[in-house]
Design an enzyme around this catalytic site. Structure first.
Site, PDB file in Angstrom:
ATOM      1  N   TYR A  52       0.375  -1.222   0.152  1.00 29.77           N
ATOM      2  CA  TYR A  52      -0.310   0.111  -0.121  1.00 29.77           C
ATOM      3  C   TYR A  52       0.247   1.172  -0.250  1.00 29.77           C
ATOM      4  O   TYR A  52       2.224   1.197  -0.214  1.00 29.77           O
ATOM      5  CB  TYR A  52      -0.962   0.182   1.517  1.00 29.77           C
ATOM      6  CG  TYR A  52      -2.245  -1.513   0.957  1.00 29.77           C
ATOM      7  CD1 TYR A  52      -2.950  -1.017   0.134  1.00 29.77           C
ATOM      8  CD2 TYR A  52      -1.963  -1.946   2.072  1.00 29.77           C
ATOM      9  CE1 TYR A  52      -4.207  -2.107   0.245  1.00 29.77           C
ATOM     10  CE2 TYR A  52      -3.172  -3.226   2.013  1.00 29.77           C
ATOM     11  CZ  TYR A  52      -3.736  -3.074   0.572  1.00 29.77           C
ATOM     12  OH  TYR A  52      -5.051  -3.730   0.964  1.00 29.77           O
ATOM     13  N   ARG A 211      -8.991 -13.919  11.121  1.00 30.39           N
ATOM     14  CA  ARG A 211     -10.073 -14.345  10.408  1.00 30.39           C
ATOM     15  C   ARG A 211     -10.846 -15.582  10.880  1.00 30.39           C
ATOM     16  O   ARG A 211     -11.422 -15.869  11.629  1.00 30.39           O
ATOM     17  CB  ARG A 211      -9.679 -15.380   9.331  1.00 30.39           C
ATOM     18  CG  ARG A 211      -9.056 -14.662   8.055  1.00 30.39           C
ATOM     19  CD  ARG A 211      -8.250 -15.296   6.465  1.00 30.39           C
ATOM     20  NE  ARG A 211      -7.320 -15.531   6.884  1.00 30.39           N
ATOM     21  CZ  ARG A 211      -6.379 -16.870   6.539  1.00 30.39           C
ATOM     22  NH1 ARG A 211      -6.888 -17.203   5.610  1.00 30.39           N
ATOM     23  NH2 ARG A 211      -5.027 -16.721   6.517  1.00 30.39           N
ATOM     24  N   CYS A 234     -10.752 -21.515  12.707  1.00 33.87           N
ATOM     25  CA  CYS A 234     -11.006 -21.299  11.177  1.00 33.87           C
ATOM     26  C   CYS A 234      -9.961 -22.156  10.569  1.00 33.87           C
ATOM     27  O   CYS A 234      -8.877 -22.977  10.595  1.00 33.87           O
ATOM     28  CB  CYS A 234     -10.257 -20.031  10.781  1.00 33.87           C
ATOM     29  SG  CYS A 234      -9.380 -19.034   9.953  1.00 33.87           S
ATOM     30  N   CYS A 237      -9.508 -20.702   4.301  1.00 29.93           N
ATOM     31  CA  CYS A 237      -9.886 -21.066   3.266  1.00 29.93           C
ATOM     32  C   CYS A 237      -9.999 -19.774   2.435  1.00 29.93           C
ATOM     33  O   CYS A 237     -10.118 -19.678   0.520  1.00 29.93           O
ATOM     34  CB  CYS A 237     -11.219 -22.261   3.199  1.00 29.93           C
ATOM     35  SG  CYS A 237     -12.720 -21.014   3.385  1.00 29.93           S
ATOM     36  N   CYS A 241     -15.198 -14.844   3.946  1.00 36.09           N
ATOM     37  CA  CYS A 241     -14.217 -13.573   3.825  1.00 36.09           C
ATOM     38  C   CYS A 241     -13.005 -12.791   3.070  1.00 36.09           C
ATOM     39  O   CYS A 241     -13.821 -11.962   2.320  1.00 36.09           O
ATOM     40  CB  CYS A 241     -13.062 -13.793   5.729  1.00 36.09           C
ATOM     41  SG  CYS A 241     -11.443 -14.852   5.171  1.00 36.09           S
ATOM     42  N   CYS A 253     -18.426 -16.345   6.443  1.00 37.61           N
ATOM     43  CA  CYS A 253     -17.906 -17.117   6.550  1.00 37.61           C
ATOM     44  C   CYS A 253     -18.446 -18.187   7.005  1.00 37.61           C
ATOM     45  O   CYS A 253     -19.029 -18.363   6.525  1.00 37.61           O
ATOM     46  CB  CYS A 253     -17.483 -16.622   8.786  1.00 37.61           C
ATOM     47  SG  CYS A 253     -16.016 -18.603   9.154  1.00 37.61           S
TER      48      CYS A 253
END
Length: 361
Positions: A52, A211, A234, A237, A241, A253
Site C-alpha cells: 500500500y 480470520r 478457522c 479457506c 472473508c 465465513c
C-alpha cells in the site's frame, strides 16, 4: 490497478505524487488520527504494509523519488516519521502503532516467491526492515504490527490453506532483538497453543487474530477459560472473508454462518420441542443438528458412512489442510455436548423414514 477483476493493467500508467501532495497526505493522516482520538479510540495503527501507499515509500523497488521522501533510509521513512512527530506533538500519550512488513517475498513485479524457493528479493528484506524499526521506534511509534508479503505475493499477505500456520513468526523474530516497543504479529495463527508458544519463545510480544475471530468471535474468551477445544476452527479457506470482500460482497465465513448476523440469529429456546431427523452428517447436516439441538429439539442424525464429516474428509486429504480435520473434530464434540443422537452406517430409505415417529425431516 484497474479494477477487482484485472489488477494488472499495463495500459494504466500512474504518475509520481508531487512533494506538495505528499505533505497533504501527511496532514490528512494527522487530522484523521486527531478525529479518532477525539471520538474515543484507544489508539490507531498507521498502515505501511503490503504494498500500500506508505509501504511503497519504504521500498526501493517502488520508491524512485529524488526529493526529501526518497533516496536515503531517512528519506524513505520521512512520511511515517513526520506523521508520528505531528501526532505526538498534539498528544504525546495517545498510542500509535505502525504496521509494516518484514519481507515482501517478491521476485519481480507481479511475481511472488513461494516457501523454500531460492530467489533474490526484489522488495524489502528482513535486515533493512530491522534498521527501519530502530528509526521508527526512535521517532515515537509505540508498537509494531508486523506482517509479510504484498499484492505481488498476495498469498503471503492473506495466507490461504496451503500456506503453513504461523508463517510470519520466524521472519518477525529478529525484530524482537532490536525493538524496545511491543512487536505484534498475525499470520494464520489459528490455535491458542501456537499463540502461547510464539510469545513464550520470545518470537513476538503478542499475537493478533483476524480470520480466526471471524470463525469464532469468542476465541479469546474460550482460550482464557481453558476451553481451547471449544473454539470453532478457522480453516484458512478465504472463501467467505477475502473472496467476498474482493468481489464487492458482504463479508461472510465458510464455517460460521452467523457472522454479522448475531443480532438476528441468536439461539433462543424453541417454544415447541420437536423430534427432528437429519439425513447426512456432512458439514451442513452437522451444523443443522447442532443448531436444532442447542434450541432444545430432540435430534437424530443419520449417516450412511461409518464416520462424520462427509466429503470434508476427502477435502482434508492434503497434508496442509489439518484445520479441516479440526473442524470435523469440533463438530463431533459439539454434537456430543448437545446430546445429538448419531446413527452411523445407516443408509436412509423411504421405508425407514415412513416408519419413523418424527415431526420434521
Amino acid at each position: 490497478a484497474s479494477n477487482g477483476s484485472n489488477r494488472w493493467d499495463p495500459s494504466i500508467q500512474h504518475r509520481m505524487l508531487t512533494t506538495e501532495e505528499v505533505y497533504h497526505i501527511i496532514q490528512d493522516t494527522v487530522d484523521a488520527v486527531r478525529i479518532c482520538r477525539l471520538t474515543g479510540c484507544d489508539g490507531v495503527d498507521i498502515n505501511s504494509y503490503g504494498g500500500y501507499l506508505f509501504d511503497e515509500f519504504l521500498t526501493d523497488a517502488f520508491n524512485h523519488r529524488t526529493d526529501e521522501f526518497g533516496g536515503s533510509l531517512d528519506g524513505k521513512l520521512k512520511i511515517l516519521t513526520d506523521i508520528i512527530s505531528a501526532v505526538k506533538k498534539e498528544d504525546p500519550f495517545f498510542p500509535v502503532s505502525c504496521r509494516f512488513g518484514t519481507k515482501h517475498y517478491v521476485k519481480s513485479i507481479g511475481q511472488g516467491a513461494v516457501s523454500g524457493e531460492t530467489y533474490t528479493e526484489y522488495g524489502r528484506d528482513i535486515p533493512e526492515t530491522c534498521e527501519m524499526a530502530k528509526k521508527l521506534q526512535e521517532a515515537g511509534y509505540d508498537a509494531f504490527y508486523i506482517g509479510n508479503g504484498c499484492y505481488d505475493s498476495f498469498y503471503w499477505m492473506y495466507p490461504p490453506m496451503y500456506q503453513q500456520e504461523g508463517l510470519w513468526l520466524d521472519d518477525v523474530a529478529p525484530l524482537m532483538d532490536i525493538a524496545k516497543v511491543p512487536v505484534i504479529c498475525a499470520g494464520k495463527i489459528l490455535r491458542p497453543e501456537m499463540a502461547d508458544q510464539a510469545v513464550g519463545e520470545g518470537k513476538v510480544t503478542a499475537v493478533a487474530l483476524g480470520r480466526a475471530m471471524l470463525a469464532d468471535p469468542q476465541w479469546t474468551n474460550k482460550a482464557k477459560c481453558g476451553e481451547e477445544n471449544r473454539i470453532r476452527p478457522c480453516i484458512g479457506c478465504n472463501e467467505g472473508c477475502l473472496k467476498n470482500i474482493f468481489s464487492g460482497l458482504p463479508m461472510q465465513c465458510a464455517v460460521n454462518p452467523d457472522l454479522f448476523r448475531e443480532d438476528t440469529a441468536e439461539l433462543i429456546p424453541a417454544k415447541q420441542k420437536k423430534r427432528i431427523v437429519i439425513i447426512g452428517a456432512g458439514i451442513a447436516g452437522m451444523e443443522c443438528a447442532r443448531i436444532a439441538a442447542e434450541r432444545g429439539h430432540h435430534v437424530d442424525l443419520y449417516e450412511k458412512a461409518n464416520y462424520l464429516g462427509g466429503v470434508f474428509h476427502t477435502a482434508g486429504i492434503p497434508d496442509f489442510k489439518t484445520a479441516d480435520h479440526r473442524l470435523i473434530a469440533w463438530y463431533e464434540q459439539e454434537l456430543k455436548r448437545n446430546d445429538v443422537h448419531i446413527h452411523l452406517d445407516q443408509e436412509m430409505t423411504l421405508e425407514k423414514l415412513t416408519a419413523m415417529e418424527t415431526d420434521e425431516i
